[in-house]
Design a protein around this motif. Structure first.
Motif, mmCIF file in Angstrom:
data_model
loop_
_atom_site.group_PDB
_atom_site.id
_atom_site.type_symbol
_atom_site.label_atom_id
_atom_site.label_comp_id
_atom_site.label_asym_id
_atom_site.label_seq_id
_atom_site.Cartn_x
_atom_site.Cartn_y
_atom_site.Cartn_z
ATOM 1 N N VAL A 1 0.848 -1.204 0.000
ATOM 2 C CA VAL A 1 0.000 0.000 0.000
ATOM 3 C C VAL A 1 0.875 1.243 0.000
ATOM 4 O O VAL A 1 0.620 2.201 -0.734
ATOM 5 N N VAL A 2 1.938 1.224 0.796
ATOM 6 C CA VAL A 2 2.850 2.364 0.857
ATOM 7 C C VAL A 2 3.522 2.570 -0.501
ATOM 8 O O VAL A 2 3.608 3.696 -0.994
ATOM 9 N N VAL A 3 3.979 1.488 -1.115
ATOM 10 C CA VAL A 3 4.619 1.592 -2.426
ATOM 11 C C VAL A 3 3.628 2.105 -3.457
ATOM 12 O O VAL A 3 3.972 2.950 -4.295
ATOM 13 N N ALA A 4 2.396 1.643 -3.412
ATOM 14 C CA ALA A 4 1.383 2.097 -4.369
ATOM 15 C C ALA A 4 1.099 3.588 -4.206
ATOM 16 O O ALA A 4 0.974 4.313 -5.200
ATOM 17 N N VAL A 5 1.011 4.057 -2.974
ATOM 18 C CA VAL A 5 0.751 5.486 -2.734
ATOM 19 C C VAL A 5 1.921 6.327 -3.220
ATOM 20 O O VAL A 5 1.732 7.354 -3.889
ATOM 21 N N VAL A 6 3.141 5.900 -2.927
ATOM 22 C CA VAL A 6 4.316 6.656 -3.360
ATOM 23 C C VAL A 6 4.404 6.688 -4.887
ATOM 24 O O VAL A 6 4.670 7.740 -5.478
ATOM 25 N N LEU A 7 4.154 5.555 -5.527
ATOM 26 C CA LEU A 7 4.185 5.526 -6.990
ATOM 27 C C LEU A 7 3.090 6.399 -7.602
ATOM 28 O O LEU A 7 3.323 7.076 -8.604
ATOM 29 N N THR A 8 1.911 6.406 -6.981
ATOM 30 C CA THR A 8 0.825 7.261 -7.479
ATOM 31 C C THR A 8 1.203 8.733 -7.385
ATOM 32 O O THR A 8 0.970 9.512 -8.320
ATOM 33 N N ILE A 9 1.809 9.118 -6.278
ATOM 34 C CA ILE A 9 2.229 10.515 -6.112
ATOM 35 C C ILE A 9 3.305 10.870 -7.127
ATOM 36 O O ILE A 9 3.254 11.939 -7.758
ATOM 37 N N LEU A 10 4.287 9.978 -7.331
ATOM 38 C CA LEU A 10 5.346 10.264 -8.289
ATOM 39 C C LEU A 10 4.817 10.351 -9.717
ATOM 40 O O LEU A 10 5.215 11.242 -10.474
ATOM 41 N N VAL A 11 3.934 9.458 -10.091
ATOM 42 C CA VAL A 11 3.362 9.504 -11.438
ATOM 43 C C VAL A 11 2.572 10.799 -11.612
ATOM 44 O O VAL A 11 2.651 11.456 -12.667
ATOM 45 N N GLY A 12 1.824 11.196 -10.600
ATOM 46 C CA GLY A 12 1.081 12.455 -10.678
ATOM 47 C C GLY A 12 1.998 13.649 -10.836
ATOM 48 O O GLY A 12 1.719 14.557 -11.637
#
Length: 71
Positions: free
Chosen positions: A40-51
């Motif tokens: 979940v943490v990795v998914a949130v960080v990746l979502t923020i970076l992609v954004g």
């Protein structure tokens, strides 16, 4: 002479922190990994970076379009 004392105290404290850090039990890392929360943490960080990358890419396109319009 005063600066050398400050460096000595700093490095002595740094060595003590390193010694204390090695004795910590790595249980919280295993707990997060076993519960699947690390994903979940990795998914949130990746979502923020992609954004952020999409925002910068879009901003660059807009700036390029404005520069072409002014010349």
């Amino acid at each position: 002479n005063k600066i050398s004392k400050i460096f000595f105290v700093f490095f002595a404290a740094l060595g003590q922190l390193k010694a204390n850090a090695q004795t910590v039990n790595p249980e919280p890392q295993d707990l997060m990994h076993s519960n699947g929360k690390i994903y979940v943490v990795v998914a949130v960080v990746l979502t923020i970076l992609v954004g952020l990358f999409l925002y910068v890419f879009n901003l660059d396109r807009k700036i390029t379009k404005m520069e072409k319009g002014n010349s």
